[in-house]
Design a protein around this motif. Structure first.
Motif, PDB file in Angstrom:
ATOM      1  N   GLU A   7       0.830  -1.209   0.000  1.00 22.14           N
ATOM      2  CA  GLU A   7       0.000   0.000   0.000  1.00 22.14           C
ATOM      3  C   GLU A   7       0.860   1.252   0.000  1.00 22.14           C
ATOM      4  O   GLU A   7       0.439   2.313  -0.458  1.00 22.14           O
ATOM      5  N   ASP A   9       0.777  12.828   0.453  1.00 21.95           N
ATOM      6  CA  ASP A   9       0.869  11.797  -0.576  1.00 21.95           C
ATOM      7  C   ASP A   9       2.273  11.204  -0.646  1.00 21.95           C
ATOM      8  O   ASP A   9       2.436  10.032  -0.979  1.00 21.95           O
ATOM      9  N   GLU A  56       2.410   6.909  -1.194  1.00 21.63           N
ATOM     10  CA  GLU A  56       1.256   6.027  -1.220  1.00 21.63           C
ATOM     11  C   GLU A  56       1.088   5.412  -2.608  1.00 21.63           C
ATOM     12  O   GLU A  56       1.328   6.064  -3.627  1.00 21.63           O
ATOM     13  N   ARG A  57       0.656   4.183  -2.632  1.00 18.75           N
ATOM     14  CA  ARG A  57       0.463   3.500  -3.907  1.00 18.75           C
ATOM     15  C   ARG A  57      -0.521   4.252  -4.807  1.00 18.75           C
ATOM     16  O   ARG A  57      -0.294   4.412  -6.009  1.00 18.75           O
ATOM     17  N   ASP A  58      -1.623   4.747  -4.234  1.00 13.20           N
ATOM     18  CA  ASP A  58      -2.598   5.477  -5.041  1.00 13.20           C
ATOM     19  C   ASP A  58      -1.982   6.727  -5.653  1.00 13.20           C
ATOM     20  O   ASP A  58      -2.269   7.068  -6.807  1.00 13.20           O
ATOM     21  N   ASN A 105       0.297   5.808  -8.522  1.00 13.09           N
ATOM     22  CA  ASN A 105      -0.457   5.448  -9.720  1.00 13.09           C
ATOM     23  C   ASN A 105      -0.935   6.672 -10.496  1.00 13.09           C
ATOM     24  O   ASN A 105      -1.285   6.573 -11.673  1.00 13.09           O
ATOM     25  N   HIS A 106      -0.965   7.842  -9.839  1.00 15.47           N
ATOM     26  CA  HIS A 106      -1.367   9.073 -10.517  1.00 15.47           C
ATOM     27  C   HIS A 106      -0.210   9.699 -11.294  1.00 15.47           C
ATOM     28  O   HIS A 106      -0.423  10.645 -12.058  1.00 15.47           O
TER      29      HIS A 106
END
Length: 369
Positions: free
Chosen positions: A73, A102, A153-155, A158-159
């Motif tokens: 994560e 982030d 963060e992984r999210d 990914n952005h």
């Protein structure tokens, strides 16, 4: 951890990474993205690291290859040469959780740099200057843009649309994060002397960072200089056309020539900025009003009409000057500054027409209605 012949430091880095996970009370995996010719991958595997072998070369590519295989994560990145103490990871992770950031970076320049850990040229010139460039171009607001110790963060990762293969990867991550308004935090860390031979080429890799930042910020590379040249050129031409002394100095024909060339050069450079914003999709597109209007509303007919109008104005005045010269029996020479003004209009008008067609050929929203 990207590795290339790091057998002298890989074991310590992995052990400290495991210790950090224990201190945090978290489970995780240590991925070693390896391109070594020594025993680095064997030593890493013996300590339980997941060793992967990128199918292409490059510091940035090693990271991107590992990101695709990471399952956590949160993603922590850092070099495997003992310069970063992975047992400081809890400080970064605590800041991430407390601020809901982030990404959190370890700042060497705001922390402590051990003796011999960083060459003075890097510590006092290279890294501060590169960080300042990045902050000016991308408004990142960081103190140490090229620190390699980060948690994200992984999210958030990914952005980011990361493409760099080389050392400029460190800059690209910050540039894209800043452009996408991700929240970046920093904590001071201790930077240690490395184990093993350094592979960094100061001037080559420094230039790669600068080049990458400029190529992805055409507003600073093209539009800024273009506006400056245009303003200077217009002022010079105006002073010459007034034909009066200013501050005790008379600005004559040579000033008009220099001003005309400055305006034309500024227009040409500004056009390159517009072309790059349309065709290259840089990380930060130019944000001046002219570029924004062109990108959102401009059509081929707008440019050709404007260009033909400017060209026609210059052509009509040039025709008038030539007619007067002929009527005088080829004895009355036209005033040089007025000639140059007309010729400048001819050049700018022609450029506008052809630039408009070129924009329409780029196949984006700019061009055909």
């Amino acid at each position: 951890m990207p590795t290339m012949n790091e057998e002298e430091g890989i074991q310590e880095c992995i052990e400290r990474g495991k210790s950090a996970l224990e201190m945090l009370g978290l489970t995780g995996e240590i991925i070693v993205s390896d391109s070594s010719e020594d025993r680095t991958p064997e030593l890493a595997a013996e300590l339980g690291a997941h060793v992967v072998t990128p199918d292409a070369a490059g510091y940035g590519y090693a990271y991107r290859y590992a990101f695709e295989r990471a399952r956590g994560e949160y993603i922590v990145i850092g070099d495997a040469d003992t310069t970063y103490d992975f047992e400081e990871l809890p400080k970064l992770f605590e800041r991430l959780q407390r601020t809901d950031a982030d990404m959190v970076m370890g700042s060497r320049l705001d922390g402590e740099i051990k003796s011999g850990a960083m060459p003075p040229l890097h510590q006092y010139v290279g890294n501060p200057l590169l960080t300042q460039f990045l902050n000016v171009f991308y408004e990142a607001g960081v103190s140490d843009a090229h620190s390699g110790f980060r948690v994200i963060e992984r999210d958030a990762l990914n952005h980011l649309n990361l493409h760099s293969d080389g050392m400029e990867f460190a800059s690209e991550m910050i540039m894209q994060a800043a452009e996408r308004d991700l929240d970046i935090e920093e904590v001071p860390i201790v930077y240690h002397e490395r184990e093993g031979e350094a592979t960094l080429d100061s001037f080559r890799d420094g230039w790669r960072h600068v080049r990458f930042m400029l190529q992805n910020a055409p507003g600073y590379l093209f539009t800024g200089p273009a506006i400056g040249l245009g303003i200077v050129g217009v002022v010079m031409m105006t002073l010459s056309l007034l034909n009066r002394p200013f501050a005790g100095v008379f600005f004559g024909q040579h000033t008009m020539i220099a001003g005309s060339l400055s305006v034309i050069l500024g227009y040409q450079i500004g056009s390159l900025g517009l072309f790059s914003a349309v065709a290259a999709e840089p990380i930060r597109s130019p944000r001046d009003p002219v570029t924004e209007w062109v990108l959102s509303r401009f059509q081929l007919e707008h440019g050709t009409t404007l260009g033909l109008a400017v060209f026609a104005a210059g052509g009509l005045y040039t025709t008038y000057l030539v007619a007067r010269w002929v009527q005088s029996g080829y004895t009355e020479l036209p005033i040089v500054p007025m000639n140059l003004l007309a010729f400048t209009a001819l050049v700018l008008g022609a450029q506008t027409v052809f630039h408009s067609f070129f924009l329409s050929l780029l196949g984006t929203s700019v061009g055909e209605a």
